[in-house]
Write an enzyme that holds these catalytic residues in place. Sequence first.
Site, PDB file in Angstrom:
ATOM      1  N   GLU A  83     -16.941   0.331   2.209  1.00 48.08           N
ATOM      2  CA  GLU A  83     -17.988   1.503   2.975  1.00 48.08           C
ATOM      3  C   GLU A  83     -19.446   1.917   1.228  1.00 48.08           C
ATOM      4  O   GLU A  83     -20.090   1.908   1.603  1.00 48.08           O
ATOM      5  CB  GLU A  83     -17.942   2.593   2.787  1.00 48.08           C
ATOM      6  CG  GLU A  83     -17.606   2.827   4.621  1.00 48.08           C
ATOM      7  CD  GLU A  83     -16.736   3.894   4.864  1.00 48.08           C
ATOM      8  OE1 GLU A  83     -16.181   4.577   3.826  1.00 48.08           O
ATOM      9  OE2 GLU A  83     -15.939   4.882   5.933  1.00 48.08           O
ATOM     10  N   GLU A 114       4.426  -7.718   3.099  1.00 47.74           N
ATOM     11  CA  GLU A 114       4.833  -6.744   1.700  1.00 47.74           C
ATOM     12  C   GLU A 114       5.726  -7.219   0.897  1.00 47.74           C
ATOM     13  O   GLU A 114       5.684  -6.474  -0.035  1.00 47.74           O
ATOM     14  CB  GLU A 114       4.279  -5.478   2.421  1.00 47.74           C
ATOM     15  CG  GLU A 114       5.867  -4.765   3.355  1.00 47.74           C
ATOM     16  CD  GLU A 114       5.363  -3.160   3.383  1.00 47.74           C
ATOM     17  OE1 GLU A 114       6.571  -2.236   3.020  1.00 47.74           O
ATOM     18  OE2 GLU A 114       4.603  -2.945   4.175  1.00 47.74           O
TER      19      GLU A 114
END
Length: 273
Positions: A83, A114
């Site tokens: 953004e 992960e």
Amino acid sequence: MPTNFVKTTEQDSKYRHLEKMPVHELLVNMNNEDKSVPVIVEQAIPQIEKLVEVVVEKLSNGGRLFYIGAGTSGRLGILDASEIPPTFGASPDLVNGIIAGGKEAITNAVERAEDSKEQGWEDLQQYNPTDQDVVVGIAASGTTPYVIGALEKCKEQGIITGCVTSNENSPLARVADYPIEVVVGPEFVTGSSRLKSGTAQKLVLNMITTSTMIRLGRVKDNKMVNMQLTNEKLVDRGTKMLMKELKIDDYEKARTILQEFGSVMKAIKEAKN
């Protein structure tokens, strides 16, 4: 892992038998839990401030900001990074989000992505990080190997690190130069850190990048004067900003000027030269 380390994010929810609750009660109870998050983030403002100060300094001198995380944490980092160009007109490579498992993991869980302590640094290496950059690890648990391993290698290379975690005194916080701990407590659904922990992370990331972009001069007064004009709503908003700033009464004239220069800031600068 520290012997006194307790994962509050894994503690049992204080609510029982959720499956028997009416919808209204579910919503009220979740909302009551969410109300505590901004207060806890407020307590972390001194930690956030320290990280923002160093991010502003590094980005002012040509550095970049990286977020690295897994699952919800990784997705929130990518969201925040994505953004920045449209909101502030910054280069797409100024703020970057990296997620364990790569692009597939943005929409789908990637099994055991992960768990590798080496993969985080390997993924970061694709960007050729230097000591001019800042790398922020995001992990609610504070124990994600992918994130911890990346920050450890960053420290070896003299790269400044920060973190956002929801557990106090975590292994991740201990390896970060600028740890941010937002301890929101047990989740409404036990262990579901996409809830309060995710909300806290979103608030903190908003604060980091928004305050950084303001300090870098990408906001004038309270307006997004460098926003990308990617749709009619934003063109209209920019036109009205320009009319007010340059005292232009003619909407179409202001719109033409805006589109000529491509941003409110550029049009203002040109008009004042």
